[in-house]
Scaffold this motif. Structure first.
Motif, PDB file in Angstrom:
ATOM      1  N   HIS A  21       0.970  -1.177  -0.020  1.00 40.37           N
ATOM      2  CA  HIS A  21      -0.002   0.069  -0.191  1.00 40.37           C
ATOM      3  C   HIS A  21       0.788   1.432  -0.009  1.00 40.37           C
ATOM      4  O   HIS A  21       0.803   2.123  -0.772  1.00 40.37           O
ATOM      5  CB  HIS A  21      -0.768   0.065   1.144  1.00 40.37           C
ATOM      6  CG  HIS A  21      -1.550   1.175   1.478  1.00 40.37           C
ATOM      7  ND1 HIS A  21      -1.038   2.256   2.274  1.00 40.37           N
ATOM      8  CD2 HIS A  21      -2.792   1.669   1.230  1.00 40.37           C
ATOM      9  CE1 HIS A  21      -1.921   3.453   2.187  1.00 40.37           C
ATOM     10  NE2 HIS A  21      -2.981   2.926   1.486  1.00 40.37           N
ATOM     11  N   HIS A  25       1.396   3.726  -3.303  1.00 39.50           N
ATOM     12  CA  HIS A  25       0.633   4.965  -3.506  1.00 39.50           C
ATOM     13  C   HIS A  25       2.240   6.130  -3.538  1.00 39.50           C
ATOM     14  O   HIS A  25       1.897   7.300  -4.187  1.00 39.50           O
ATOM     15  CB  HIS A  25       0.165   5.441  -1.928  1.00 39.50           C
ATOM     16  CG  HIS A  25      -1.244   4.926  -1.957  1.00 39.50           C
ATOM     17  ND1 HIS A  25      -2.050   5.756  -2.452  1.00 39.50           N
ATOM     18  CD2 HIS A  25      -1.877   3.693  -1.720  1.00 39.50           C
ATOM     19  CE1 HIS A  25      -3.305   5.031  -2.541  1.00 39.50           C
ATOM     20  NE2 HIS A  25      -3.359   3.687  -1.758  1.00 39.50           N
ATOM     21  N   ALA A  29       0.576   7.276  -7.011  1.00 39.89           N
ATOM     22  CA  ALA A  29      -0.527   7.995  -6.688  1.00 39.89           C
ATOM     23  C   ALA A  29      -0.643   9.384  -7.641  1.00 39.89           C
ATOM     24  O   ALA A  29      -1.635   9.935  -8.015  1.00 39.89           O
ATOM     25  CB  ALA A  29      -0.630   8.477  -5.243  1.00 39.89           C
ATOM     26  N   GLN A  34      -7.450   9.716 -10.130  1.00 36.66           N
ATOM     27  CA  GLN A  34      -7.866   9.711  -8.875  1.00 36.66           C
ATOM     28  C   GLN A  34      -8.854   8.161  -8.570  1.00 36.66           C
ATOM     29  O   GLN A  34      -8.674   7.775  -7.361  1.00 36.66           O
ATOM     30  CB  GLN A  34      -8.440  10.966  -8.452  1.00 36.66           C
ATOM     31  CG  GLN A  34      -8.929  11.166  -6.854  1.00 36.66           C
ATOM     32  CD  GLN A  34      -7.665  10.996  -5.866  1.00 36.66           C
ATOM     33  OE1 GLN A  34      -6.600  11.443  -6.240  1.00 36.66           O
ATOM     34  NE2 GLN A  34      -7.802  10.020  -5.088  1.00 36.66           N
ATOM     35  N   GLU A  35      -9.531   8.231  -9.400  1.00 34.43           N
ATOM     36  CA  GLU A  35     -10.276   6.719  -9.187  1.00 34.43           C
ATOM     37  C   GLU A  35      -9.754   5.610  -8.831  1.00 34.43           C
ATOM     38  O   GLU A  35     -10.143   4.802  -7.995  1.00 34.43           O
ATOM     39  CB  GLU A  35     -11.157   6.453 -10.555  1.00 34.43           C
ATOM     40  CG  GLU A  35     -11.917   7.750 -10.858  1.00 34.43           C
ATOM     41  CD  GLU A  35     -11.496   8.933 -11.622  1.00 34.43           C
ATOM     42  OE1 GLU A  35     -12.165   9.837 -12.008  1.00 34.43           O
ATOM     43  OE2 GLU A  35     -10.374   8.706 -12.117  1.00 34.43           O
ATOM     44  N   VAL A  37      -6.503   5.554  -7.444  1.00 31.57           N
ATOM     45  CA  VAL A  37      -5.893   5.867  -6.143  1.00 31.57           C
ATOM     46  C   VAL A  37      -7.093   5.596  -5.046  1.00 31.57           C
ATOM     47  O   VAL A  37      -6.764   5.081  -3.957  1.00 31.57           O
ATOM     48  CB  VAL A  37      -5.679   7.442  -6.132  1.00 31.57           C
ATOM     49  CG1 VAL A  37      -4.913   7.734  -4.697  1.00 31.57           C
ATOM     50  CG2 VAL A  37      -4.429   7.577  -7.186  1.00 31.57           C
ATOM     51  N   ASP A  38      -8.483   6.106  -5.370  1.00 30.10           N
ATOM     52  CA  ASP A  38      -9.395   5.695  -4.263  1.00 30.10           C
ATOM     53  C   ASP A  38      -9.679   4.257  -4.207  1.00 30.10           C
ATOM     54  O   ASP A  38     -10.176   4.074  -3.105  1.00 30.10           O
ATOM     55  CB  ASP A  38     -10.667   6.284  -4.776  1.00 30.10           C
ATOM     56  CG  ASP A  38     -10.581   7.881  -4.573  1.00 30.10           C
ATOM     57  OD1 ASP A  38      -9.635   8.275  -4.175  1.00 30.10           O
ATOM     58  OD2 ASP A  38     -11.322   8.405  -5.369  1.00 30.10           O
ATOM     59  N   LEU A  39      -9.647   3.598  -5.177  1.00 36.70           N
ATOM     60  CA  LEU A  39      -9.658   2.010  -4.803  1.00 36.70           C
ATOM     61  C   LEU A  39      -8.487   1.062  -4.353  1.00 36.70           C
ATOM     62  O   LEU A  39      -8.594   0.305  -3.935  1.00 36.70           O
ATOM     63  CB  LEU A  39      -9.664   1.265  -6.317  1.00 36.70           C
ATOM     64  CG  LEU A  39     -11.003   1.713  -7.068  1.00 36.70           C
ATOM     65  CD1 LEU A  39     -11.144   1.269  -8.490  1.00 36.70           C
ATOM     66  CD2 LEU A  39     -12.416   1.079  -6.461  1.00 36.70           C
ATOM     67  N   ARG A  40      -7.490   1.863  -4.254  1.00 30.57           N
ATOM     68  CA  ARG A  40      -6.181   1.397  -3.807  1.00 30.57           C
ATOM     69  C   ARG A  40      -5.878   1.564  -2.263  1.00 30.57           C
ATOM     70  O   ARG A  40      -5.107   2.227  -1.732  1.00 30.57           O
ATOM     71  CB  ARG A  40      -4.933   1.741  -4.585  1.00 30.57           C
ATOM     72  CG  ARG A  40      -5.009   1.368  -6.098  1.00 30.57           C
ATOM     73  CD  ARG A  40      -4.846  -0.318  -5.993  1.00 30.57           C
ATOM     74  NE  ARG A  40      -4.496  -0.644  -7.086  1.00 30.57           N
ATOM     75  CZ  ARG A  40      -5.158  -1.603  -7.876  1.00 30.57           C
ATOM     76  NH1 ARG A  40      -5.986  -2.434  -7.084  1.00 30.57           N
ATOM     77  NH2 ARG A  40      -4.711  -2.231  -9.167  1.00 30.57           N
ATOM     78  N   THR A  41      -6.991   1.175  -1.348  1.00 33.28           N
ATOM     79  CA  THR A  41      -6.996   1.329  -0.183  1.00 33.28           C
ATOM     80  C   THR A  41      -6.145  -0.169   0.478  1.00 33.28           C
ATOM     81  O   THR A  41      -5.773  -0.930  -0.049  1.00 33.28           O
ATOM     82  CB  THR A  41      -8.455   1.148   0.480  1.00 33.28           C
ATOM     83  OG1 THR A  41      -9.092  -0.147   0.335  1.00 33.28           O
ATOM     84  CG2 THR A  41      -9.232   2.237   0.077  1.00 33.28           C
ATOM     85  N   ASP A  44      -7.913  -3.072   0.048  1.00 33.04           N
ATOM     86  CA  ASP A  44      -7.917  -3.458  -1.210  1.00 33.04           C
ATOM     87  C   ASP A  44      -6.751  -4.306  -1.530  1.00 33.04           C
ATOM     88  O   ASP A  44      -6.538  -5.493  -1.973  1.00 33.04           O
ATOM     89  CB  ASP A  44      -7.913  -2.426  -2.149  1.00 33.04           C
ATOM     90  CG  ASP A  44      -7.440  -2.787  -3.627  1.00 33.04           C
ATOM     91  OD1 ASP A  44      -7.957  -3.491  -4.248  1.00 33.04           O
ATOM     92  OD2 ASP A  44      -6.238  -2.336  -4.057  1.00 33.04           O
ATOM     93  N   THR A 142      -8.936  -5.306  -9.009  1.00 30.70           N
ATOM     94  CA  THR A 142      -9.100  -4.468  -7.811  1.00 30.70           C
ATOM     95  C   THR A 142     -10.164  -5.314  -6.958  1.00 30.70           C
ATOM     96  O   THR A 142     -10.551  -6.402  -7.590  1.00 30.70           O
ATOM     97  CB  THR A 142     -10.018  -3.035  -8.137  1.00 30.70           C
ATOM     98  OG1 THR A 142     -11.318  -3.443  -8.615  1.00 30.70           O
ATOM     99  CG2 THR A 142      -9.071  -2.253  -9.193  1.00 30.70           C
TER     100      THR A 142
END
Length: 164
Positions: A21, A25, A29, A34-35, A37-41, A44, A142
């Protein structure tokens, strides 16, 4: 410095998810939509790691890994190291291990994809004998499912030779 590359275990999954992670990032990142980046928690990365376990290698103490490398079919799929391990040769050791595993499975030319703007990674792979190939749209996995996000990437390839 010599690194002992080993198979990852279940005890490594949580710390590896954190390494993956954080390194993802840091490296991606600023260069991806950004979509994505938002999925890569963290969740995830943690959810996807168990599926990779058979092809996942690491280094470092059990439950305190310093990096990860995953192969899939003829692809060197993931390579990330913790900041503490940068400059130690760990990334190259993990990459060489992946190349050897791919060659041992009969792969004669391996490939990987890299974010086009990630010049640092591209330079690293080129130093390790990988060459620039085509650019392509890749369907990324994802937690929403396999191949659920498309990203335009740089493909790199390397001929591999099996050990005699």
């Amino acid at each position: 410095m010599t690194h002992a590359i080993r198979e990852a275990t279940g005890a490594d999954l949580d710390p590896l998810a954190q390494v993956w992670h954080d390194a993802w990032h840091e490296a991606h990142a600023a260069h991806v939509p950004q979509e994505l980046v938002d999925l890569r928690t963290l969740a995830d990365f943690r959810a996807r790691l168990p599926l990779m376990l058979p092809d996942l290698r690491t280094a470092g103490a059990p439950s305190a890994p310093l990096g990860l490398c995953v192969i899939r079919d003829d692809e060197m799929q993931q390579l990330f190291v913790a900041p503490a391990a940068r400059g130690t040769g760990l990334a190259a050791a993990l990459l060489h291990d992946a190349e050897a595993r791919l060659a041992a499975s009969g792969v004669t030319e391996a490939w990987l994809d890299v974010v086009i703007e990630n010049a640092r990674a591209i330079r690293f792979y080129q130093r390790e004998g990988w060459r620039l190939g085509r650019r392509a749209d890749m369907a990324l996995d994802t937690t929403e499912g396999p191949g659920t996000f498309t990203l335009h990437v740089q493909i790199m390839t390397k001929p591999l030779h099996s050990a005699p």
